[in-house]
Design an enzyme around this catalytic site. Structure first.
Site, PDB file in Angstrom:
ATOM      1  N   THR A   1       0.861  -1.198   0.000  1.00 48.45           N
ATOM      2  CA  THR A   1       0.000   0.000   0.000  1.00 48.45           C
ATOM      3  C   THR A   1       0.894   1.243   0.000  1.00 48.45           C
ATOM      4  O   THR A   1       2.006   1.199   0.522  1.00 48.45           O
ATOM      5  CB  THR A   1      -0.872  -0.033   1.270  1.00 48.45           C
ATOM      6  OG1 THR A   1      -1.842  -1.054   1.111  1.00 48.45           O
ATOM      7  CG2 THR A   1      -1.561   1.292   1.543  1.00 48.45           C
TER       8      THR A   1
ATOM      9  N   ARG B   1     -14.871  -6.170  -0.425  1.00 48.30           N
ATOM     10  CA  ARG B   1     -14.260  -5.855   0.875  1.00 48.30           C
ATOM     11  C   ARG B   1     -13.684  -4.432   0.852  1.00 48.30           C
ATOM     12  O   ARG B   1     -13.028  -4.021  -0.092  1.00 48.30           O
ATOM     13  CB  ARG B   1     -13.151  -6.868   1.171  1.00 48.30           C
ATOM     14  CG  ARG B   1     -12.370  -6.606   2.460  1.00 48.30           C
ATOM     15  CD  ARG B   1     -11.101  -5.812   2.211  1.00 48.30           C
ATOM     16  NE  ARG B   1     -10.210  -5.809   3.377  1.00 48.30           N
ATOM     17  CZ  ARG B   1      -9.099  -5.085   3.457  1.00 48.30           C
ATOM     18  NH1 ARG B   1      -8.760  -4.304   2.450  1.00 48.30           N
ATOM     19  NH2 ARG B   1      -8.344  -5.134   4.526  1.00 48.30           N
ATOM     20  N   VAL B   2     -13.934  -3.681   1.905  1.00 54.07           N
ATOM     21  CA  VAL B   2     -13.380  -2.337   2.051  1.00 54.07           C
ATOM     22  C   VAL B   2     -12.407  -2.360   3.222  1.00 54.07           C
ATOM     23  O   VAL B   2     -12.741  -2.874   4.296  1.00 54.07           O
ATOM     24  CB  VAL B   2     -14.496  -1.296   2.312  1.00 54.07           C
ATOM     25  CG1 VAL B   2     -13.902   0.091   2.506  1.00 54.07           C
ATOM     26  CG2 VAL B   2     -15.496  -1.299   1.166  1.00 54.07           C
ATOM     27  N   GLY B   3     -11.224  -1.812   3.013  1.00 51.71           N
ATOM     28  CA  GLY B   3     -10.215  -1.792   4.065  1.00 51.71           C
ATOM     29  C   GLY B   3     -10.190  -0.475   4.816  1.00 51.71           C
ATOM     30  O   GLY B   3     -11.118   0.335   4.753  1.00 51.71           O
ATOM     31  N   ASP B   4      -9.090  -0.253   5.533  1.00 55.19           N
ATOM     32  CA  ASP B   4      -8.953   0.940   6.366  1.00 55.19           C
ATOM     33  C   ASP B   4      -8.592   2.189   5.565  1.00 55.19           C
ATOM     34  O   ASP B   4      -8.865   3.309   5.999  1.00 55.19           O
ATOM     35  CB  ASP B   4      -7.873   0.707   7.428  1.00 55.19           C
ATOM     36  CG  ASP B   4      -6.518   0.397   6.791  1.00 55.19           C
ATOM     37  OD1 ASP B   4      -6.468  -0.438   5.855  1.00 55.19           O
ATOM     38  OD2 ASP B   4      -5.510   0.988   7.221  1.00 55.19           O
TER      39      ASP B   4
ATOM     40  N   THR C   1      -0.631   1.589   6.980  1.00 56.60           N
ATOM     41  CA  THR C   1      -0.578   0.422   6.108  1.00 56.60           C
ATOM     42  C   THR C   1      -0.475  -0.838   6.952  1.00 56.60           C
ATOM     43  O   THR C   1       0.171  -0.836   7.994  1.00 56.60           O
ATOM     44  CB  THR C   1       0.614   0.495   5.137  1.00 56.60           C
ATOM     45  OG1 THR C   1       0.726  -0.762   4.466  1.00 56.60           O
ATOM     46  CG2 THR C   1       1.925   0.798   5.842  1.00 56.60           C
ATOM     47  N   GLY C   2      -1.137  -1.887   6.506  1.00 57.95           N
ATOM     48  CA  GLY C   2      -1.122  -3.136   7.257  1.00 57.95           C
ATOM     49  C   GLY C   2      -2.481  -3.796   7.173  1.00 57.95           C
ATOM     50  O   GLY C   2      -3.293  -3.463   6.293  1.00 57.95           O
TER      51      GLY C   2
ATOM     52  N   GLY D   1      -5.898  -4.168   7.317  1.00 60.72           N
ATOM     53  CA  GLY D   1      -6.884  -3.100   7.439  1.00 60.72           C
ATOM     54  C   GLY D   1      -7.964  -3.365   8.456  1.00 60.72           C
ATOM     55  O   GLY D   1      -8.450  -2.428   9.112  1.00 60.72           O
TER      56      GLY D   1
HETATM   57  N1  ASP Z   1      -4.271  -1.529   4.789  1.00 63.19           N
HETATM   58  C1  ASP Z   1      -4.527  -2.108   3.497  1.00 63.19           C
HETATM   59  C2  ASP Z   1      -5.891  -2.750   3.535  1.00 63.19           C
HETATM   60  O1  ASP Z   1      -6.193  -3.459   4.479  1.00 63.19           O
HETATM   61  C3  ASP Z   1      -3.520  -3.120   3.070  1.00 63.19           C
HETATM   62  C4  ASP Z   1      -2.066  -2.748   3.274  1.00 63.19           C
HETATM   63  O2  ASP Z   1      -1.736  -1.709   3.826  1.00 63.19           O
HETATM   64  O3  ASP Z   1      -1.197  -3.528   2.843  1.00 63.19           O
HETATM   65  O4  ASP Z   1      -6.634  -2.600   2.599  1.00 63.19           O
END
Ligand code: ASP
Length: 295
Positions: free
Chosen positions: A156, A184-187, A206-207, A209
Protein backbone atom coordinates in the site's frame (compact mmCIF):
# COMPACT_ATOMS: atom_id res chain seq x y z
CA UNK A 1 9.73 23.70 7.70
CA UNK A 2 8.19 21.83 4.72
CA UNK A 3 8.32 18.05 5.24
CA UNK A 4 7.25 15.10 3.09
CA UNK A 5 7.10 11.53 4.37
CA UNK A 6 5.96 8.57 2.30
CA UNK A 7 5.44 4.83 2.68
CA UNK A 8 5.27 1.98 0.21
CA UNK A 9 3.57 -0.48 2.52
CA UNK A 10 4.30 -2.66 5.53
CA UNK A 11 4.20 -6.43 5.84
CA UNK A 12 6.58 -8.98 4.37
CA UNK A 13 8.19 -7.08 1.48
CA UNK A 14 9.82 -9.70 -0.75
CA UNK A 15 13.56 -9.41 -1.33
CA UNK A 16 13.09 -9.64 -5.11
CA UNK A 17 11.08 -6.41 -5.16
CA UNK A 18 13.32 -4.44 -2.78
CA UNK A 19 15.39 -2.61 -5.42
CA UNK A 20 12.31 -1.64 -7.41
CA UNK A 21 10.60 -0.53 -4.20
CA UNK A 22 13.50 1.71 -3.19
CA UNK A 23 13.81 3.30 -6.64
CA UNK A 24 10.03 3.81 -6.69
CA UNK A 25 10.17 5.48 -3.27
CA UNK A 26 12.96 7.74 -4.46
CA UNK A 27 11.04 8.83 -7.55
CA UNK A 28 7.91 9.45 -5.47
CA UNK A 29 9.81 11.43 -2.81
CA UNK A 30 11.47 13.56 -5.48
CA UNK A 31 8.18 14.23 -7.29
CA UNK A 32 6.41 15.09 -4.04
CA UNK A 33 9.25 17.27 -2.74
CA UNK A 34 9.36 19.22 -6.03
CA UNK A 35 5.66 19.91 -5.65
CA UNK A 36 6.09 20.84 -1.98
CA UNK A 37 8.67 23.46 -2.94
CA UNK A 38 6.15 25.29 -5.12
CA UNK A 39 2.77 24.09 -3.95
CA UNK A 40 0.97 23.00 -0.86
CA UNK A 41 0.98 19.92 1.37
CA UNK A 42 -2.06 18.36 -0.30
CA UNK A 43 -0.59 18.67 -3.80
CA UNK A 44 2.74 17.27 -2.65
CA UNK A 45 1.27 14.23 -0.91
CA UNK A 46 -0.99 13.54 -3.90
CA UNK A 47 1.93 13.84 -6.33
CA UNK A 48 4.01 11.33 -4.37
CA UNK A 49 1.15 8.82 -4.14
CA UNK A 50 0.31 9.22 -7.84
CA UNK A 51 3.92 8.41 -8.72
CA UNK A 52 3.70 5.14 -6.77
CA UNK A 53 0.31 4.27 -8.31
CA UNK A 54 1.87 4.75 -11.77
CA UNK A 55 4.83 2.51 -10.89
CA UNK A 56 4.23 -0.94 -12.42
CA UNK A 57 7.23 -2.65 -10.80
CA UNK A 58 6.49 -2.25 -7.11
CA UNK A 59 3.64 -1.30 -4.75
CA UNK A 60 0.10 -2.47 -4.16
CA UNK A 61 -1.67 0.52 -5.69
CA UNK A 62 -2.71 1.62 -9.15
CA UNK A 63 -0.93 -0.49 -11.77
CA UNK A 64 0.13 -3.73 -10.10
CA UNK A 65 -2.30 -3.51 -7.18
CA UNK A 66 -3.08 -6.88 -5.61
CA UNK A 67 -6.22 -8.62 -6.93
CA UNK A 68 -9.23 -9.96 -5.09
CA UNK A 69 -9.69 -13.72 -4.72
CA UNK A 70 -11.61 -13.57 -8.03
CA UNK A 71 -8.61 -11.96 -9.75
CA UNK A 72 -10.09 -8.49 -10.25
CA UNK A 73 -8.59 -5.24 -8.99
CA UNK A 74 -10.63 -3.07 -6.57
CA UNK A 75 -8.87 0.07 -5.38
CA UNK A 76 -9.37 2.19 -2.25
CA UNK A 77 -7.95 5.68 -1.57
CA UNK A 78 -8.40 8.73 0.64
CA UNK A 79 -7.21 12.33 0.84
CA UNK A 80 -7.58 14.46 3.98
CA UNK A 81 -6.34 17.99 4.70
CA UNK A 82 -5.81 19.78 8.00
CA UNK A 83 -8.80 22.04 7.30
CA UNK A 84 -10.98 18.92 7.44
CA UNK A 85 -11.71 18.79 3.73
CA UNK A 86 -11.55 15.20 2.56
CA UNK A 87 -12.45 12.76 -0.17
CA UNK A 88 -12.30 8.99 -0.45
CA UNK A 89 -13.17 6.24 -2.91
CA UNK A 90 -13.59 2.50 -2.59
CA UNK A 91 -14.11 -0.48 -4.92
CA UNK A 92 -12.74 1.42 -7.92
CA UNK A 93 -12.04 -0.77 -10.96
CA UNK A 94 -11.60 1.60 -13.91
CA UNK A 95 -8.61 3.82 -13.16
CA UNK A 96 -5.20 3.24 -11.58
CA UNK A 97 -5.27 6.72 -10.05
CA UNK A 98 -7.58 6.16 -7.09
CA UNK A 99 -6.01 8.96 -5.02
CA UNK A 100 -6.70 11.52 -7.76
CA UNK A 101 -10.27 10.22 -7.84
CA UNK A 102 -10.49 10.76 -4.07
CA UNK A 103 -9.23 14.30 -4.70
CA UNK A 104 -12.09 14.76 -7.19
CA UNK A 105 -14.53 13.67 -4.47
CA UNK A 106 -12.91 16.18 -2.09
CA UNK A 107 -12.98 19.11 -4.49
CA UNK A 108 -15.98 18.55 -6.75
CA UNK A 109 -18.69 16.73 -4.78
CA UNK A 110 -20.72 17.43 -1.63
CA UNK A 111 -19.65 13.99 -0.28
CA UNK A 112 -16.70 12.41 1.49
CA UNK A 113 -16.76 8.75 0.37
CA UNK A 114 -18.01 7.38 -2.95
CA UNK A 115 -18.06 3.65 -3.75
CA UNK A 116 -17.88 1.53 -6.91
CA UNK A 117 -20.16 2.85 -9.71
CA UNK A 118 -20.60 6.18 -7.91
CA UNK A 119 -16.86 6.80 -7.81
CA UNK A 120 -16.29 5.36 -11.27
CA UNK A 121 -18.80 7.85 -12.75
CA UNK A 122 -16.20 10.54 -11.97
CA UNK A 123 -13.39 8.84 -13.95
CA UNK A 124 -12.62 10.86 -17.10
CA UNK A 125 -10.74 8.18 -19.01
CA UNK A 126 -11.80 4.71 -17.80
CA UNK A 127 -9.53 1.73 -18.50
CA UNK A 128 -10.35 -2.00 -18.52
CA UNK A 129 -9.86 -3.62 -15.13
CA UNK A 130 -7.41 -6.19 -16.61
CA UNK A 131 -5.08 -3.35 -17.64
CA UNK A 132 -4.38 -2.72 -13.94
CA UNK A 133 -2.82 -6.19 -13.65
CA UNK A 134 0.91 -6.55 -14.22
CA UNK A 135 2.94 -9.73 -14.80
CA UNK A 136 4.06 -9.55 -11.19
CA UNK A 137 0.60 -9.01 -9.68
CA UNK A 138 -0.83 -11.84 -11.82
CA UNK A 139 1.95 -14.17 -10.67
CA UNK A 140 1.43 -13.25 -7.02
CA UNK A 141 -2.31 -13.83 -7.35
CA UNK A 142 -1.76 -17.23 -9.02
CA UNK A 143 0.66 -18.23 -6.26
CA UNK A 144 -1.85 -17.09 -3.64
CA UNK A 145 -4.67 -19.02 -5.34
CA UNK A 146 -2.58 -22.20 -5.57
CA UNK A 147 -1.60 -21.97 -1.90
CA UNK A 148 -5.12 -20.95 -0.74
CA UNK A 149 -3.75 -18.88 2.13
CA UNK A 150 -5.51 -16.11 4.04
CA UNK A 151 -5.57 -12.67 2.39
CA UNK A 152 -2.32 -10.75 2.89
CA UNK A 153 -1.36 -7.11 2.39
CA UNK A 154 1.91 -5.48 1.36
CA UNK A 155 2.82 -2.47 -0.72
CA UNK A 156 0.00 0.00 0.00
CA UNK A 157 1.24 3.54 -0.61
CA UNK A 158 0.79 6.75 1.37
CA UNK A 159 2.18 10.22 1.95
CA UNK A 160 1.89 12.91 4.60
CA UNK A 161 3.13 16.47 4.21
CA UNK A 162 3.51 19.76 6.05
CA UNK A 163 3.98 22.88 3.95
CA UNK A 164 5.54 26.26 4.72
CA UNK A 165 2.12 27.72 5.49
CA UNK A 166 1.53 25.09 8.19
CA UNK A 167 -1.02 23.08 6.21
CA UNK A 168 -1.02 19.30 6.66
CA UNK A 169 -2.29 16.56 4.34
CA UNK A 170 -2.51 12.77 4.28
CA UNK A 171 -3.09 10.58 1.21
CA UNK A 172 -3.28 6.76 1.07
CA UNK A 173 -3.97 4.41 -1.86
CA UNK A 174 -4.18 0.62 -2.07
CA UNK A 175 -5.44 -2.51 -3.78
CA UNK A 176 -6.16 -3.84 -0.30
CA UNK A 177 -5.33 -7.40 0.72
CA UNK A 178 -4.25 -9.99 -1.84
CA UNK A 179 -7.09 -12.51 -2.09
CA UNK A 180 -9.66 -10.28 -0.35
CA UNK A 181 -13.31 -10.99 -0.99
CA UNK A 182 -14.80 -8.89 -3.76
CA UNK A 183 -16.54 -5.90 -2.16
CA UNK A 184 -14.26 -5.85 0.88
CA UNK A 185 -13.38 -2.34 2.05
CA UNK A 186 -10.22 -1.79 4.06
CA UNK A 187 -8.95 0.94 6.37
CA UNK A 188 -7.40 3.12 3.65
CA UNK A 189 -10.57 5.04 2.60
CA UNK A 190 -12.00 5.12 6.13
CA UNK A 191 -11.06 8.50 7.62
CA UNK A 192 -9.59 8.05 11.06
CA UNK A 193 -8.68 4.40 10.44
CA UNK A 194 -6.07 4.34 7.65
CA UNK A 195 -5.93 8.03 6.74
CA UNK A 196 -6.39 11.15 8.85
CA UNK A 197 -5.37 14.81 9.10
CA UNK A 198 -6.36 17.64 11.41
CA UNK A 199 -4.74 20.91 12.49
CA UNK A 200 -2.11 19.02 14.53
CA UNK A 201 -1.17 15.86 12.60
CA UNK A 202 -1.38 14.00 9.30
CA UNK A 203 -1.26 10.19 9.38
CA UNK A 204 -1.19 7.44 6.72
CA UNK A 205 -1.34 3.77 7.71
CA UNK A 206 -0.58 0.42 6.11
CA UNK A 207 -1.12 -3.14 7.26
CA UNK A 208 -4.00 -5.47 8.03
CA UNK A 209 -6.88 -3.10 7.44
CA UNK A 210 -9.42 -4.93 9.57
CA UNK A 211 -7.27 -4.31 12.67
CA UNK A 212 -6.66 -0.64 11.77
CA UNK A 213 -10.42 -0.16 11.40
CA UNK A 214 -11.18 -1.81 14.75
CA UNK A 215 -8.49 0.27 16.46
CA UNK A 216 -9.37 3.49 14.52
CA UNK A 217 -5.62 3.84 14.39
CA UNK A 218 -4.96 7.15 12.64
CA UNK A 219 -7.42 9.03 14.85
CA UNK A 220 -6.16 7.23 17.95
CA UNK A 221 -2.69 8.55 17.16
CA UNK A 222 -4.06 12.06 16.56
CA UNK A 223 -5.86 11.95 19.92
CA UNK A 224 -2.69 10.88 21.72
CA UNK A 225 -0.76 13.76 20.14
CA UNK A 226 -3.57 16.19 21.05
CA UNK A 227 -3.37 14.93 24.64
CA UNK A 228 0.31 15.86 24.72
CA UNK A 229 1.79 12.37 24.52
CA UNK A 230 5.29 12.49 23.08
CA UNK A 231 5.23 11.48 19.38
CA UNK A 232 7.40 8.38 19.65
CA UNK A 233 5.27 7.04 22.49
CA UNK A 234 2.05 7.94 20.64
CA UNK A 235 3.17 5.93 17.58
CA UNK A 236 4.01 2.97 19.82
CA UNK A 237 0.63 3.09 21.52
CA UNK A 238 -1.22 3.38 18.20
CA UNK A 239 0.61 0.32 16.83
CA UNK A 240 -0.02 -1.57 20.09
CA UNK A 241 -3.72 -0.92 19.49
CA UNK A 242 -3.44 -2.53 16.04
CA UNK A 243 -1.76 -5.55 17.60
CA UNK A 244 -4.49 -5.82 20.24
CA UNK A 245 -7.05 -5.90 17.43
CA UNK A 246 -5.38 -8.82 15.72
CA UNK A 247 -3.18 -7.16 13.11
CA UNK A 248 0.15 -5.58 12.34
CA UNK A 249 1.52 -2.94 10.04
CA UNK A 250 2.95 0.55 10.14
CA UNK A 251 2.27 4.25 9.80
CA UNK A 252 3.85 7.60 8.95
CA UNK A 253 3.04 10.87 10.69
CA UNK A 254 3.98 14.55 10.50
CA UNK A 255 2.91 17.20 13.02
CA UNK A 256 2.14 20.89 12.56
CA UNK A 257 5.08 21.80 14.82
CA UNK A 258 7.54 20.02 12.55
CA UNK A 259 8.01 16.57 14.07
CA UNK A 260 7.84 13.58 11.77
CA UNK A 261 8.33 9.87 12.08
CA UNK A 262 7.24 6.35 11.32
CA UNK A 263 6.79 3.03 13.05
CA UNK A 264 5.91 -0.54 12.21
CA UNK A 265 5.44 -3.86 14.00
CA UNK A 266 5.35 -6.08 10.90
CA UNK A 267 8.35 -7.76 9.25
CA UNK A 268 9.23 -4.76 7.10
CA UNK A 269 8.12 -1.35 5.91
CA UNK A 270 9.03 0.75 2.86
CA UNK A 271 9.44 4.43 3.73
CA UNK A 272 11.08 7.66 2.64
CA UNK A 273 11.26 11.31 3.62
CA UNK A 274 12.43 14.71 2.39
CA UNK A 275 13.17 17.83 4.43
CA UNK A 276 15.24 20.83 3.30
CA UNK A 277 16.98 18.92 0.55
CA UNK A 278 17.85 16.04 2.87
CA UNK A 279 16.15 12.69 2.79
CA UNK A 280 16.26 8.93 2.65
CA UNK A 281 14.28 6.02 1.25
CA UNK A 282 14.57 2.39 2.24
CA UNK A 283 12.92 -0.91 3.05
CA UNK A 284 13.37 -1.22 6.82
CA UNK A 285 13.45 -4.70 8.28
CA UNK A 286 13.91 -3.82 11.96
CA UNK A 287 10.49 -3.14 13.51
CA UNK A 288 10.38 -0.05 15.73
CA UNK A 289 9.67 3.66 15.79
CA UNK A 290 11.74 6.68 14.72
CA UNK A 291 10.96 10.37 15.16
CA UNK A 292 12.84 13.49 13.99
CA UNK A 293 12.32 17.17 14.68
CA UNK A 294 12.86 19.74 11.95
CA UNK A 295 14.34 23.13 12.56
N1 ASP B 1 -4.27 -1.53 4.79
C1 ASP B 1 -4.53 -2.11 3.50
C2 ASP B 1 -5.89 -2.75 3.54
O1 ASP B 1 -6.19 -3.46 4.48
C3 ASP B 1 -3.52 -3.12 3.07
C4 ASP B 1 -2.07 -2.75 3.27
O2 ASP B 1 -1.74 -1.71 3.83
O3 ASP B 1 -1.20 -3.53 2.84
O4 ASP B 1 -6.63 -2.60 2.60
Amino acid sequence: MAILLIHGGAGAIAADVENDTVSGLQAACDAGAARLASGDAGEAALEAVTAMEADERAFNAGYGATPTREGTVELDAAVMHSDGSSGAVTLVRTTPFAARLAEVVRTRTPHVLLAAHGAEALVDDPVPNESLLTPRSRARWQAWRDAQTAPTGTGTVGAVALDDSGRLAAVTSTGGMLGKWSGRVGDTPILGAGTYADERVAVSCTGRGEAFMRAVTAKALADLVAAGVELEQAIREALDGVRRHGGEGGLIVVTADGRYGAGFNSASMAQGWRWKGQGDQRVSRAPGVWVRTSG
